[in-house]
Scaffold this motif. Structure first.
Motif, short mmCIF file in Angstrom:
data_model
loop_
_atom_site.label_atom_id
_atom_site.label_comp_id
_atom_site.label_asym_id
_atom_site.label_seq_id
_atom_site.Cartn_x
_atom_site.Cartn_y
_atom_site.Cartn_z
N GLN A 14 -11.35 13.60 21.72
CA GLN A 14 -10.11 13.08 21.17
C GLN A 14 -10.31 12.22 19.92
N PRO A 15 -10.92 12.77 18.88
CA PRO A 15 -11.10 12.00 17.65
C PRO A 15 -9.76 11.66 17.00
N SER A 16 -9.71 10.53 16.35
CA SER A 16 -8.49 10.14 15.65
C SER A 16 -8.85 9.46 14.34
N ILE A 17 -7.91 9.50 13.41
CA ILE A 17 -8.05 8.79 12.13
C ILE A 17 -6.88 7.83 12.00
N LEU A 18 -7.20 6.59 11.69
CA LEU A 18 -6.19 5.56 11.47
C LEU A 18 -6.05 5.33 9.97
N VAL A 19 -4.84 5.47 9.44
CA VAL A 19 -4.59 5.20 8.02
C VAL A 19 -3.73 3.94 7.93
N PHE A 20 -4.31 2.90 7.37
CA PHE A 20 -3.64 1.61 7.25
C PHE A 20 -3.08 1.46 5.83
N ALA A 21 -1.81 1.10 5.72
CA ALA A 21 -1.17 0.97 4.41
C ALA A 21 -0.75 -0.47 4.16
N GLY A 22 -0.96 -0.94 2.94
CA GLY A 22 -0.55 -2.30 2.58
C GLY A 22 -0.46 -2.46 1.09
N ASP A 23 0.36 -3.39 0.65
CA ASP A 23 0.52 -3.68 -0.78
C ASP A 23 -0.21 -4.95 -1.17
N HIS A 24 -0.44 -5.07 -2.47
CA HIS A 24 -1.29 -6.13 -3.02
C HIS A 24 -0.61 -6.85 -4.17
N GLY A 25 -0.57 -8.17 -4.07
CA GLY A 25 0.04 -8.95 -5.13
C GLY A 25 -0.69 -8.88 -6.45
N ILE A 26 -1.97 -8.50 -6.42
CA ILE A 26 -2.76 -8.44 -7.65
C ILE A 26 -2.22 -7.40 -8.63
N ILE A 29 -0.26 3.47 9.92
CA ILE A 29 0.09 2.09 10.28
C ILE A 29 0.58 1.35 9.05
N ASP A 30 1.77 0.76 9.15
CA ASP A 30 2.27 -0.15 8.12
C ASP A 30 1.68 -1.52 8.40
N ALA A 31 0.62 -1.85 7.67
CA ALA A 31 -0.04 -3.15 7.84
C ALA A 31 0.64 -4.23 7.01
N GLY A 32 1.28 -3.82 5.91
CA GLY A 32 1.91 -4.81 5.04
C GLY A 32 2.43 -4.19 3.76
N VAL A 33 3.27 -3.16 3.90
CA VAL A 33 3.84 -2.48 2.74
C VAL A 33 5.11 -3.21 2.30
N ASN A 34 5.31 -3.30 1.00
CA ASN A 34 6.49 -3.97 0.45
C ASN A 34 7.69 -3.02 0.45
#
Length: 344
Positions: free
Chosen positions: A55-67, A108-113
Motif C-alpha cells: 500500500q505505497p502512498s505519496i503525500l503532496v503538501f501544498a503551502g504558500d510563501h511570503g517571500i 494536503i493543504d498545509a497553508g495555501v493562501n
C-alpha cells in the motif's frame, strides 16, 4: 512538541543474512547494482529477509510563501492554489504517474493562501494562509512550525502501508529550500540557488541577493527547528514532521527533489538515523540538489533531468523499489534453479 525517536537499522546478523540471500540469487555478485543495496536496505528497515512493498502512498503538501513579495518567482502565488485544483481534478503529472503505478495519492493543504472549502480528495491541515516574508521576519512562529510538524506526524500515523513518498507544491518554495540548504550545510548561497520555476539569469541573481540579505538578517539562527521556522514553509515543516514519524514507524521514505530534501536536511539534524530509512528517488536538475545529496552521502536511483516537484520522482522510482524487493523474494537461488555457481 515531542520529536519521534528513530532507531538505526543496523543489525549485523540480519545484514549478513541479507547479503547471503542476495548473493545466492542466480546472478553474478553485485550485478543488479544499486537494486541490491536497496533490497538490503528495505530488509533492514522491515527486519526481514523477505521484505514487501504494501500500500505505497505519496503525500503532496501544498503551502504558500511570503517571500514571493520579493519578486523571486517566475510565477504568481496564485499558481499554488490553481495547481492544487489541478491535483484534485486528476490532471497533474503526479496524478498520471501515481495512477500508472497504482499508488495512493494524498493532497494536503498545509497553508495555501486560498479558501478551498470542504473538497473531496483534499486534506485540510491549513496552519495559515501562507508564511510571512522571511526577508523581514521569521516565516513562522515556533508554535506554527510545531503545529505543522505535528499535523504531518498525525497524517502518517493514520496511513496504512509501509512506503511513503513525499511531494510538495508552493510558489516560492525553492527560495525557502535554498535558504534552508545554506543554513543546514554551510554551502554558499550562490551554490544553493537555482531557476526554480524558470527564472532568468537576472532573476536567479536577484533571488540569490534576497536570500543572502535574509540569512544575514537572521544570522543568529542556528538550531534546526529555528532554521525551519525562520526560513521554511508550512508544507516543508509538515513534511519534516511526516518524515520523522514515518521513520519511527519503520516505513520506507521515498525522497523526491530539492524542496523535499531540504525538509530532510533538517529532519536528519534532529534524528540522524532517519537517513537509514530514505531511498532517494532522483537527482533533480534544480541547482543545489546534487550538493544536497552529496552532503547526505545519498545515491539517487534516477537522473532524468526532473525539476517539477509534486513527488513525481517518487512515483517514477517506485517500480525500482518494487523490483528490488521482488528479486530478493522471488528470484531463484543457485540451488533451486540447479545453476552452477562461480568456480573457485
Amino acid at each position: 512538541m515531542i520529536i519521534p525517536s528513530i532507531e538505526p537499522t543496523q543489525d549485523s546478523a540480519l545484514s549478513a543474512a541479507l547479503d547471503a540471500a542476495i548473493n545466492n540469487k542466480t546472478k553474478p555478485p553485485g550485478s543488479l547494482g544499486i537494486l541490491e543495496d536497496v533490497a538490503k536496505q528495505v530488509g533492514l528497515i522491515q527486519k526481514t529477509t523477505q521484505p514487501r512493498v504494501t500500500q505505497p502512498s505519496i503525500l503532496v503538501f501544498a503551502g504558500d510563501h511570503g517571500i514571493v513579495a520579493e519578486n523571486i518567482s517566475a510565477y504568481p502565488q496564485s499558481v499554488t492554489w490553481q495547481m492544487v485544483e489541478n491535483f484534485l481534478a486528476q490532471g497533474a503529472a503526479i496524478n498520471v504517474f501515481a495512477r500508472q503505478h497504482k499508488c495512493a495519492l494524498h493532497v494536503i493543504d498545509a497553508g495555501v493562501n486560498h479558501d478551498f472549502g470542504t473538497r473531496p480528495g483534499l486534506i485540510d491541515r491549513k496552519v495559515g494562509s501562507g508564511t510571512r516574508n522571511f526577508a523581514q521576519k521569521p516565516a513562522m512562529t515556533a508554535g506554527e512550525c510545531a503545529a505543522a510538524m505535528q499535523h504531518g506526524m498525525a497524517l502518517v500515523a493514520s496511513l496504512d502501508g509501509n512506503v511513503i513518498g513525499f511531494g510538495e507544491m508552493g510558489i516560492g518554495n525553492t527560495t525557502a529550500a535554498a535558504a534552508i540548504m545554506h543554513k543546514a550545510t554551510g554551502i554558499p548561497v550562490a551554490d544553493c540557488v537555482g531557476a526554480g520555476t524558470g527564472l532568468s539569469v537576472d532573476g536567479i541573481r536577484r533571488k540569490q541577493g534576497v536570500i543572502e540579505q535574509a540569512v544575514a538578517h537572521h544570522a543568529t539562527v542556528i538550531a534546526p527547528l529555528d532554521i525551519l521556522s525562520t526560513f521554511g514553509g508550512f508544507e516543508i515543516a509538515m513534511m519534516a514532521g511526516a518524515m520523522l514519524k514515518a521513520a519511527e514507524q519503520r516505513m520506507v521514505l521515498l525522497i523526491d527533489g530539492f524542496i523535499v530534501t531540504s525538509a530532510l536536511l533538517l529532519a536528519s539534524r534532529l534524528q540522524p538515523a532517519i537517513l537509514d530509512y530514505c531511498v532517494f528517488s532522483h537527482c533533480s536538475d534544480e541547482n543545489g540538489h546534487r550538493q544536497m545529496l552529496n552532503f547526505l552521502d545519498a545515491r539517487p536511483l534516477l537522473q532524468l533531468g526532473l525539476r517539477l516537484g509534486e513527488g513525481t520522482g517518487c512515483a517514477l522510482a517506485l517500480p525500482l523499489l518494487q523490483a528490488a524487493v521482488n528479486f530478493l523474494c522471488e528470484m531463484a537461488t543457485f540451488e533451486s534453479a540447479q545453476v552452477s555457481e562461480k568456480a573457485g
